[in-house]
Design a protein around this motif. Structure first.
Motif, PDB file in Angstrom:
ATOM      1  N   THR A  89       0.863  -1.181   0.000  1.00  0.00           N
ATOM      2  CA  THR A  89       0.000   0.000   0.000  1.00  0.00           C
ATOM      3  C   THR A  89       0.902   1.234   0.000  1.00  0.00           C
ATOM      4  OG1 THR A  89      -1.738  -1.150   1.210  1.00  0.00           O
ATOM      5  CG2 THR A  89      -1.772   1.257   1.286  1.00  0.00           C
ATOM      6  N   ILE A  90       0.547   2.238  -0.814  1.00  0.00           N
ATOM      7  CA  ILE A  90       1.391   3.433  -0.919  1.00  0.00           C
ATOM      8  C   ILE A  90       0.593   4.644  -0.432  1.00  0.00           C
ATOM      9  CG2 ILE A  90       2.838   4.841  -2.436  1.00  0.00           C
ATOM     10  CD1 ILE A  90       3.017   2.448  -4.311  1.00  0.00           C
ATOM     11  N   PRO A  91       0.784   5.038   0.826  1.00  0.00           N
ATOM     12  CA  PRO A  91       0.031   6.179   1.363  1.00  0.00           C
ATOM     13  C   PRO A  91       0.339   7.462   0.601  1.00  0.00           C
ATOM     14  CG  PRO A  91       1.084   4.916   3.127  1.00  0.00           C
ATOM     15  CD  PRO A  91       1.655   4.421   1.830  1.00  0.00           C
ATOM     16  N   GLY A  92      -0.702   8.248   0.357  1.00  0.00           N
ATOM     17  CA  GLY A  92      -0.521   9.553  -0.272  1.00  0.00           C
ATOM     18  C   GLY A  92      -0.462   9.537  -1.783  1.00  0.00           C
ATOM     19  N   VAL A  93      -0.445   8.351  -2.399  1.00  0.00           N
ATOM     20  CA  VAL A  93      -0.396   8.249  -3.866  1.00  0.00           C
ATOM     21  C   VAL A  93      -1.648   7.519  -4.334  1.00  0.00           C
ATOM     22  CG1 VAL A  93       0.876   7.409  -5.875  1.00  0.00           C
ATOM     23  CG2 VAL A  93       2.124   8.154  -3.830  1.00  0.00           C
ATOM     24  N   ARG A  94      -2.411   8.168  -5.197  1.00  0.00           N
ATOM     25  CA  ARG A  94      -3.655   7.576  -5.672  1.00  0.00           C
ATOM     26  C   ARG A  94      -3.475   6.940  -7.044  1.00  0.00           C
ATOM     27  NH1 ARG A  94      -7.146   9.144  -1.911  1.00  0.00           N
ATOM     28  NH2 ARG A  94      -6.642  11.043  -0.733  1.00  0.00           N
ATOM     29  N   LEU A  95      -4.272   5.907  -7.295  1.00  0.00           N
ATOM     30  CA  LEU A  95      -4.171   5.171  -8.559  1.00  0.00           C
ATOM     31  C   LEU A  95      -4.368   6.105  -9.745  1.00  0.00           C
ATOM     32  CD1 LEU A  95      -3.884   2.530 -10.112  1.00  0.00           C
ATOM     33  CD2 LEU A  95      -6.335   2.120  -9.735  1.00  0.00           C
ATOM     34  N   ARG A  96      -5.286   7.043  -9.661  1.00  0.00           N
ATOM     35  CA  ARG A  96      -5.531   7.970 -10.758  1.00  0.00           C
ATOM     36  C   ARG A  96      -4.266   8.779 -11.085  1.00  0.00           C
ATOM     37  NH1 ARG A  96     -10.111   9.634 -12.810  1.00  0.00           N
ATOM     38  NH2 ARG A  96     -11.326   8.949 -10.981  1.00  0.00           N
ATOM     39  N   GLN A  97      -3.534   9.212 -10.058  1.00  0.00           N
ATOM     40  CA  GLN A  97      -2.317   9.998 -10.277  1.00  0.00           C
ATOM     41  C   GLN A  97      -1.265   9.190 -11.045  1.00  0.00           C
ATOM     42  OE1 GLN A  97      -1.857  10.804  -5.996  1.00  0.00           O
ATOM     43  NE2 GLN A  97      -1.794  12.991  -6.484  1.00  0.00           N
ATOM     44  N   VAL A  98      -1.124   7.925 -10.670  1.00  0.00           N
ATOM     45  CA  VAL A  98      -0.134   7.072 -11.335  1.00  0.00           C
ATOM     46  C   VAL A  98      -0.514   6.848 -12.794  1.00  0.00           C
ATOM     47  CG1 VAL A  98       0.891   4.763 -11.381  1.00  0.00           C
ATOM     48  CG2 VAL A  98       0.555   5.927  -9.204  1.00  0.00           C
ATOM     49  N   VAL A  99      -1.780   6.542 -13.030  1.00  0.00           N
ATOM     50  CA  VAL A  99      -2.242   6.281 -14.401  1.00  0.00           C
ATOM     51  C   VAL A  99      -2.094   7.525 -15.267  1.00  0.00           C
ATOM     52  CG1 VAL A  99      -4.275   5.726 -15.799  1.00  0.00           C
ATOM     53  CG2 VAL A  99      -3.774   4.401 -13.738  1.00  0.00           C
ATOM     54  N   GLU A 100      -2.455   8.690 -14.730  1.00  0.00           N
ATOM     55  CA  GLU A 100      -2.320   9.935 -15.499  1.00  0.00           C
ATOM     56  C   GLU A 100      -0.858  10.237 -15.811  1.00  0.00           C
ATOM     57  OE1 GLU A 100      -4.324  12.845 -13.158  1.00  0.00           O
ATOM     58  OE2 GLU A 100      -6.326  12.314 -13.924  1.00  0.00           O
ATOM     59  N   TYR A 101       0.025   9.948 -14.867  1.00  0.00           N
ATOM     60  CA  TYR A 101       1.458  10.164 -15.111  1.00  0.00           C
ATOM     61  C   TYR A 101       1.957   9.238 -16.226  1.00  0.00           C
ATOM     62  CZ  TYR A 101       6.511   9.970 -14.396  1.00  0.00           C
ATOM     63  OH  TYR A 101       7.861   9.994 -14.596  1.00  0.00           O
ATOM     64  N   LEU A 102       1.500   7.986 -16.204  1.00  0.00           N
ATOM     65  CA  LEU A 102       1.975   7.006 -17.183  1.00  0.00           C
ATOM     66  C   LEU A 102       1.446   7.276 -18.582  1.00  0.00           C
ATOM     67  CD1 LEU A 102       1.640   3.754 -15.028  1.00  0.00           C
ATOM     68  CD2 LEU A 102       3.769   4.854 -15.744  1.00  0.00           C
ATOM     69  N   THR A 103       0.218   7.755 -18.697  1.00  0.00           N
ATOM     70  CA  THR A 103      -0.340   8.007 -20.026  1.00  0.00           C
ATOM     71  C   THR A 103       0.166   9.320 -20.619  1.00  0.00           C
ATOM     72  OG1 THR A 103      -2.307   8.968 -18.976  1.00  0.00           O
ATOM     73  CG2 THR A 103      -2.437   6.662 -19.654  1.00  0.00           C
ATOM     74  N   GLY A 104       0.606  10.265 -19.754  1.00  0.00           N
ATOM     75  CA  GLY A 104       1.195  11.507 -20.239  1.00  0.00           C
ATOM     76  C   GLY A 104       0.238  12.313 -21.099  1.00  0.00           C
ATOM     77  N   SER A 105       0.769  12.864 -22.185  1.00  0.00           N
ATOM     78  CA  SER A 105      -0.026  13.751 -23.050  1.00  0.00           C
ATOM     79  C   SER A 105      -0.580  13.049 -24.285  1.00  0.00           C
ATOM     80  CB  SER A 105       0.831  14.947 -23.481  1.00  0.00           C
ATOM     81  OG  SER A 105       1.986  14.503 -24.185  1.00  0.00           O
ATOM     82  N   ASP A 106      -0.399  11.731 -24.361  1.00  0.00           N
ATOM     83  CA  ASP A 106      -0.884  10.966 -25.508  1.00  0.00           C
ATOM     84  C   ASP A 106      -2.399  10.796 -25.400  1.00  0.00           C
ATOM     85  OD1 ASP A 106      -1.604   8.975 -27.336  1.00  0.00           O
ATOM     86  OD2 ASP A 106       0.291   7.904 -27.139  1.00  0.00           O
ATOM     87  N   GLU A 107      -3.142  11.592 -26.148  1.00  0.00           N
ATOM     88  CA  GLU A 107      -4.602  11.594 -26.031  1.00  0.00           C
ATOM     89  C   GLU A 107      -5.213  10.252 -26.434  1.00  0.00           C
ATOM     90  OE1 GLU A 107      -6.409  13.792 -24.590  1.00  0.00           O
ATOM     91  OE2 GLU A 107      -4.713  15.141 -24.218  1.00  0.00           O
ATOM     92  N   GLY A 108      -4.634   9.634 -27.472  1.00  0.00           N
ATOM     93  CA  GLY A 108      -5.146   8.337 -27.909  1.00  0.00           C
ATOM     94  C   GLY A 108      -4.978   7.280 -26.826  1.00  0.00           C
ATOM     95  N   HIS A 109      -3.807   7.273 -26.204  1.00  0.00           N
ATOM     96  CA  HIS A 109      -3.543   6.307 -25.139  1.00  0.00           C
ATOM     97  C   HIS A 109      -4.420   6.604 -23.920  1.00  0.00           C
ATOM     98  CE1 HIS A 109      -1.567   3.257 -22.936  1.00  0.00           C
ATOM     99  NE2 HIS A 109      -0.735   4.021 -22.253  1.00  0.00           N
ATOM    100  N   LYS A 110      -4.612   7.895 -23.623  1.00  0.00           N
ATOM    101  CA  LYS A 110      -5.486   8.279 -22.511  1.00  0.00           C
ATOM    102  C   LYS A 110      -6.895   7.724 -22.714  1.00  0.00           C
ATOM    103  CE  LYS A 110      -3.520  12.619 -20.774  1.00  0.00           C
ATOM    104  NZ  LYS A 110      -3.761  14.078 -20.619  1.00  0.00           N
ATOM    105  N   SER A 111      -7.401   7.835 -23.942  1.00  0.00           N
ATOM    106  CA  SER A 111      -8.750   7.348 -24.240  1.00  0.00           C
ATOM    107  C   SER A 111      -8.841   5.838 -24.082  1.00  0.00           C
ATOM    108  CB  SER A 111      -9.147   7.746 -25.668  1.00  0.00           C
ATOM    109  OG  SER A 111      -9.193   9.148 -25.802  1.00  0.00           O
ATOM    110  N   GLU A 112      -7.810   5.133 -24.540  1.00  0.00           N
ATOM    111  CA  GLU A 112      -7.779   3.677 -24.411  1.00  0.00           C
ATOM    112  C   GLU A 112      -7.815   3.261 -22.945  1.00  0.00           C
ATOM    113  OE1 GLU A 112      -4.358   2.207 -26.399  1.00  0.00           O
ATOM    114  OE2 GLU A 112      -4.989   2.864 -28.386  1.00  0.00           O
TER     115      GLU A 112
END
Length: 252
Positions: A89-112
């Motif tokens: 468990t990682i206190p203070g880090v939310r799953l949404r934050q990690v996913v948004e960081y990993l997808t970056g600015s790639d809109e196509g990948h974000k949609s997928e």
């Protein structure tokens, strides 16, 4: 893609791996089977570069480059990733934050990935701290979602079939197939990876090109995944390895 030569590893001074040789070609997914305590997870942790796993002999090559002494961060940046069996468990880090960081600015990948969040039913815990209060199946789905967002060159899945029911395993298997597919809808063109499993159940949902049995810290048998899995189910690991080690000589 991955080559391991005569790998010897210690953990807190105790020898764990005793001369592992393994090669996973580009575009192939291999399965690593073995009983509890055989060295499966230790091999994965060593490949990933986790601290505490000391290589005393041998080499690990990734895409032709010696990474034996590379840090975990360096290996991750090269494209190696792992879904752990018991991630913290990682206190203070939310799953949404990690996913948004990993997808970056790639809109196509974000949609997928956004579509995937709904399809694999992880939206209810996207705003939770990583793995906080999640069941075993939910943790597996969260880990797989992060890998899909990351799109690694080489992914290792550690016991993703452990502690989940049949319905959840089918869903996780579908996520694994998508992870290894280079392009959606083209499952034959694949990324490379290593599936680590004790029961072998995940192999009913994810195709492996080759299977290896690890026993007592060393690869004891390599061959066709279906045949090896059937032999393990019928006779157990000891008998499976014994049949390989006692093939009678043929005199022509």
């Amino acid at each position: 893609m991955l080559e391991i030569h005569d790998l010897h590893v210690e953990v807190r001074g105790e020898p764990i791996l005793h001369g592992v040789d393994l090669a996973v070609p580009e575009g192939e997914v291999h399965a690593l089977l073995g009983p509890n305590g055989s060295g499966k997870t230790s091999l994965m942790m060593t490949i990933m570069g986790f601290s505490g796993y000391k290589v005393t002999r041998g080499k690990i090559l990734f895409m032709g480059q010696d990474i034996t002494q590379a840090s975990l961060t360096e290996r991750a940046r090269m494209g190696i990733a792992v879904a752990q069996q018991r991630p913290p468990t990682i206190p203070g880090v939310r799953l949404r934050q990690v996913v948004e960081y990993l997808t970056g600015s790639d809109e196509g990948h974000k949609s997928e990935v956004a579509a995937l969040v709904e399809a694999v039913r992880v939206r209810p815990f996207m705003d939770r701290e990583i793995n906080a209060g999640l069941s075993g199946g939910e943790i597996r789905r969260s880990e797989m979602l992060q890998l899909l967002a990351m799109r690694p060159r080489f992914a290792m899945l550690d016991e993703i079939d452990s502690g989940v029911d049949v319905e959840a395993l089918e869903l996780i298997g579908a996520m694994a197939n998508q992870l290894f597919s280079v392009e959606h809808g083209h499952p034959v063109r694949r990324r490379s990876g290593l599936i680590i499993t004790h029961t072998g159940q995940v192999m009913e949902y994810v195709h492996a090109d080759r299977a290896h049995i690890i026993m007592r810290g060393k690869i004891s048998c390599t061959g066709n995944p279906g045949i090896i899995f059937d032999m393990v189910c019928d006779s157990g690991y000891e008998k499976c390895v014994e049949c390989v080690n006692h093939i009678p000589e043929v005199h022509l």
